[in-house]
Design an enzyme around this catalytic site. Structure first.
Site, PDB file in Angstrom:
ATOM      1  N   CYS A  44      68.032   8.531  12.445  1.00 59.25           N
ATOM      2  CA  CYS A  44      68.449   7.444  13.331  1.00 59.25           C
ATOM      3  C   CYS A  44      69.743   6.775  12.885  1.00 59.25           C
ATOM      4  O   CYS A  44      70.497   6.279  13.701  1.00 59.25           O
ATOM      5  CB  CYS A  44      67.340   6.410  13.424  1.00 59.25           C
ATOM      6  SG  CYS A  44      66.845   5.771  11.817  1.00 59.25           S
ATOM      7  N   GLU A  98      62.063  -0.111  16.445  1.00 59.00           N
ATOM      8  CA  GLU A  98      63.098   0.532  15.617  1.00 59.00           C
ATOM      9  C   GLU A  98      63.631   1.694  16.430  1.00 59.00           C
ATOM     10  O   GLU A  98      62.966   2.712  16.583  1.00 59.00           O
ATOM     11  CB  GLU A  98      62.485   1.030  14.300  1.00 59.00           C
ATOM     12  CG  GLU A  98      61.953  -0.075  13.397  1.00 59.00           C
ATOM     13  CD  GLU A  98      63.047  -0.830  12.655  1.00 59.00           C
ATOM     14  OE1 GLU A  98      64.203  -0.373  12.654  1.00 59.00           O
ATOM     15  OE2 GLU A  98      62.742  -1.889  12.087  1.00 59.00           O
TER      16      GLU A  98
HETATM   17  P1  NAD Z   1      58.880  10.471  19.899  1.00 57.46           P
HETATM   18  O1  NAD Z   1      59.143  11.261  21.137  1.00 57.46           O
HETATM   19  O2  NAD Z   1      58.073  11.066  18.828  1.00 57.46           O
HETATM   20  O3  NAD Z   1      58.236   9.074  20.363  1.00 57.46           O
HETATM   21  C1  NAD Z   1      57.728   8.132  19.455  1.00 57.46           C
HETATM   22  C2  NAD Z   1      56.349   7.696  19.890  1.00 57.46           C
HETATM   23  O4  NAD Z   1      56.384   7.201  21.220  1.00 57.46           O
HETATM   24  C3  NAD Z   1      55.333   8.835  19.868  1.00 57.46           C
HETATM   25  O5  NAD Z   1      54.142   8.356  19.314  1.00 57.46           O
HETATM   26  C4  NAD Z   1      55.175   9.177  21.330  1.00 57.46           C
HETATM   27  O6  NAD Z   1      53.901   9.705  21.636  1.00 57.46           O
HETATM   28  C5  NAD Z   1      55.370   7.842  22.000  1.00 57.46           C
HETATM   29  N1  NAD Z   1      55.810   7.999  23.380  1.00 57.46           N
HETATM   30  C6  NAD Z   1      56.675   8.923  23.864  1.00 57.46           C
HETATM   31  N2  NAD Z   1      56.833   8.771  25.189  1.00 57.46           N
HETATM   32  C7  NAD Z   1      56.046   7.733  25.546  1.00 57.46           C
HETATM   33  C8  NAD Z   1      55.759   7.075  26.782  1.00 57.46           C
HETATM   34  N3  NAD Z   1      56.324   7.474  27.921  1.00 57.46           N
HETATM   35  N4  NAD Z   1      54.909   6.037  26.774  1.00 57.46           N
HETATM   36  C9  NAD Z   1      54.333   5.626  25.632  1.00 57.46           C
HETATM   37  N5  NAD Z   1      54.564   6.197  24.432  1.00 57.46           N
HETATM   38  C10 NAD Z   1      55.394   7.239  24.390  1.00 57.46           C
HETATM   39  O7  NAD Z   1      60.231  10.006  19.214  1.00 57.46           O
HETATM   40  P2  NAD Z   1      61.746  10.080  19.756  1.00 57.46           P
HETATM   41  O8  NAD Z   1      61.985   9.037  20.766  1.00 57.46           O
HETATM   42  O9  NAD Z   1      62.126  11.477  20.059  1.00 57.46           O
HETATM   43  O10 NAD Z   1      62.469   9.690  18.375  1.00 57.46           O
HETATM   44  C11 NAD Z   1      63.845   9.832  18.225  1.00 57.46           C
HETATM   45  C12 NAD Z   1      64.524   8.489  18.483  1.00 57.46           C
HETATM   46  O11 NAD Z   1      64.017   7.540  17.560  1.00 57.46           O
HETATM   47  C13 NAD Z   1      66.008   8.513  18.277  1.00 57.46           C
HETATM   48  O12 NAD Z   1      66.613   7.715  19.258  1.00 57.46           O
HETATM   49  C14 NAD Z   1      66.187   7.878  16.900  1.00 57.46           C
HETATM   50  O13 NAD Z   1      67.452   7.297  16.722  1.00 57.46           O
HETATM   51  C15 NAD Z   1      65.075   6.880  16.895  1.00 57.46           C
HETATM   52  N6  NAD Z   1      64.624   6.549  15.544  1.00 57.46           N
HETATM   53  C16 NAD Z   1      64.815   5.277  15.094  1.00 57.46           C
HETATM   54  C17 NAD Z   1      64.429   4.945  13.802  1.00 57.46           C
HETATM   55  C18 NAD Z   1      64.661   3.562  13.261  1.00 57.46           C
HETATM   56  O14 NAD Z   1      64.112   3.252  12.210  1.00 57.46           O
HETATM   57  N7  NAD Z   1      65.450   2.729  13.910  1.00 57.46           N
HETATM   58  C19 NAD Z   1      63.823   5.892  12.987  1.00 57.46           C
HETATM   59  C20 NAD Z   1      63.632   7.161  13.501  1.00 57.46           C
HETATM   60  C21 NAD Z   1      64.030   7.495  14.775  1.00 57.46           C
END
Ligand code: NAD
Length: 499
Positions: free
Chosen positions: A252, A218
């Site tokens: 998102c 997602e």
């Molecule tokens: P985040 O940085 O919290 O990452 C999410 C998870 O991925 C965390 O558990 C983190 O530890 C892990 N992670 C981060 N870097 C990693 C790596 N290099 N290797 C392995 N795991 C890793 O979240 P974010 O990316 O800042 O979230 C924001 C993004 O999420 C935006 O792009 C938003 O649009 C999207 N989003 C989508 C939805 C949906 O339902 N489609 C919902 C919420 C947010």
């Protein structure tokens, strides 16, 4: 050699994985009642933790209780929907008869995949983190969740909730950052839910490939909103003000940029400024003084969003509203940007903050060609009173979801409306039966039927009669479904006497 092989395996993480994996055979055999009891335990512990949740989200993003209550309502509605439907979802689904399976019993049998990993983002941690857990539990899986390190207080509260609800560890929270996520991704999970940006989405998908784990990704992107010449401009501005600015734009499915028809462009921009002000600065004391106006999650995101606006400003964009930043409490004023050009970073990256870009357009083909040139969005919005215009945009663009005359209302509001993206913005669907299905193996089952026809007629040496039947099937007209059903029924009746 694949990049995944070199992932470090953290022994504690692997030990937790192995401990839980040993429970899979038992948990996967659980009844609907037992699964519902687990879901109820999770919900009860979550709702009881509300004071701690309020404190955590206030500290992290300056949110007030009603903001997070909305999140919890979605979770509760999802849990209730599962309770009401789980017995039906778990039941075998028979396949209608076909010419090649006359008299046989063919059906789908839903079984748990086994070990499920959830890696959620920080921007609505409770609903994003626990919604996949509800579906995974419903499907009889054992689950590990690693909450986002960007919301550390919420991560702590989530860990406490899960510990209270599952002292036996059937759902386990592992806290930590990228290192913990990486160690988890090295474990042989059967299904992985990842909610976050698509750069990490690629890492998750590569890691999943190592164990052939299925994934639900997602992700986000730049969501367009289109306001055509026929639109109720004030209504569009009102709804977009809320859609973009709630949670300080950290949603998102929030609209990222707006294409407003040139005939309504100025009216729309003026209305947007008016509505944002009425919503978040109603007493005129300043947006920053409003205790209900949220903050950006951390310094990195604050600097990132600031850099997008500064880059746009330096390259000639007009900051119609806002453009003020205060690092001390990560405050970014609601910002409206116009006069943008494609070379600006704000037009290339997902903003994910309280900033919106508005661009005028003359021909709708221009809008379609712009949207199609970019990654497929998670969501898109059209404000229009013209049915033909709406259908034009619906047919000529794509996105995970699309909404007419509203925004940000399509997710978590109807358990029968699956939620997800398309390609760059996501793979797979969440909510209701979809989450259950993502966490299940829909096993194909074929039970041999009564011995009405001698099976040897289909095996070598093939008879002329059989060869003739094959030719008839290849060259003949399709056999009507009704006739197939009738023959199938007849075979079953004859079978009753042949037992
Ligand atoms: P985040 O940085 O919290 O990452 C999410 C998870 O991925 C965390 O558990 C983190 O530890 C892990 N992670 C981060 N870097 C990693 C790596 N290099 N290797 C392995 N795991 C890793 O979240 P974010 O990316 O800042 O979230 C924001 C993004 O999420 C935006 O792009 C938003 O649009 C999207 N989003 C989508 C939805 C949906 O339902 N489609 C919902 C919420 C947010």
């Amino acid at each position: 050699m694949s990049t995944v092989v070199s992932l470090p395996v953290n022994n504690d993480v692997r030990a937790s994985f192995d401990r839980l994996a040993a429970r899979v055979p038992q948990v996967s055999q659980s009844t609907a009642e037992q699964r519902i009891a687990r879901i109820r335990r999770l919900m009860a512990a979550t709702l009881a933790a509300r004071p701690r949740i309020y404190e955590a989200v206030k500290a992290e993003r300056g949110l007030s209780p009603p903001d997070v209550d909305g999140e919890l309502v979605m979770l509760k509605m999802e849990a209730e929907h599962i309770e009401q439907n789980l017995a039906d979802w778990m039941s075998d689904k028979s396949a209608p008869p076909s010419l090649m399976t006359l008299g046989k019993k063919c059906y789908l049998h839903y079984e748990a995949k086994g070990m499920v990993l959830v890696l959620p983002s920080w921007n609505a941690p409770y609903v994003i983190g626990f919604l996949p857990v509800l579906g995974a539990l419903a499907a009889g899986n054992v689950v590990i969740v690693k909450p986002s390190e960007l919301a550390p207080q919420s991560s702590r509260v989530m860990a406490e909730i899960v510990k209270e609800a599952f002292p036996d560890g059937e759902v386990t929270i592992i806290e930590g950052g990228v290192e913990a996520a990486t160690a988890l991704l090295a474990c042989p999970f059967h299904h992985i839910f990842y909610i976050g940006n698509n750069t990490v989405g690629r890492i998750v998908m590569r890691a999943a490939a190592e164990h052939f784990a299925s994934v639900t990704l997602e992700m986000g992107g730049k969501n367009p909103s289109i306001v055509d010449a026929s639109a109720d401009v004030e209504d569009a501005a009102l709804k977009t003000s809320w859609g973009r600015m709630c949670n300080a734009g950290q949603a998102c499915i929030a609209p990222d940029y707006v294409f407003a028809h040139e005939s309504v462009f100025q009216r729309y921009v003026d209305a947007l400024v008016r509505e944002i002000t009425a919503m978040y600065n109603p007493r005129g004391e300043g947006f920053d003084k409003n205790p209900e106006y949220p903050r950006v999650i951390n310094a990195r995101h604050f600097e990132r969003i600031k850099a997008l606006v500064e880059d746009a400003r330096a390259k000639g964009a007009k900051i119609v509203m806002g453009g003020e930043f205060r690092a001390e409490d990560r405050y970014i004023a609601p910002t409206v940007v116009t006069n943008t050009t494609p070379d600006m970073k704000i037009m290339q990256e997902e903003i994910f903050g309280p900033v919106i870009v508005v661009m005028p357009y003359r021909d709708r083909e221009e809008v379609v060609s712009y949207v199609r040139k970019h990654d497929k969005p998670l969501a898109s919005y059209v404000f229009s009173k013209d049915r033909e215009s709406w259908e034009f945009f619906l047919k000529n663009t794509t996105s995970g979801s699309m909404v007419l005359n509203h925004n940000v209302v399509q997710s978590g509001t109807n358990p029968y409306l699956p939620f997800g993206g398309v390609n760059h913005s996501g793979i797979g669907r969440l909510v209701g039966f979809n989450t259950f299905a993502e966490c299940s193996n829909a096993r194909t089952v074929f039970e041999e039927g009564p011995k009405v026809v001698d099976p040897r007629t289909m095996f070598p040496p093939l008879t002329d009669k059989y060869k003739k039947q094959l030719t008839q099937l290849l060259e003949g007209k399709p056999v009507p479904a009704g006739m197939v059903k009738a023959i199938d029924g007849l075979i079953r009746v004859v079978g009753l006497f042949k037992r």
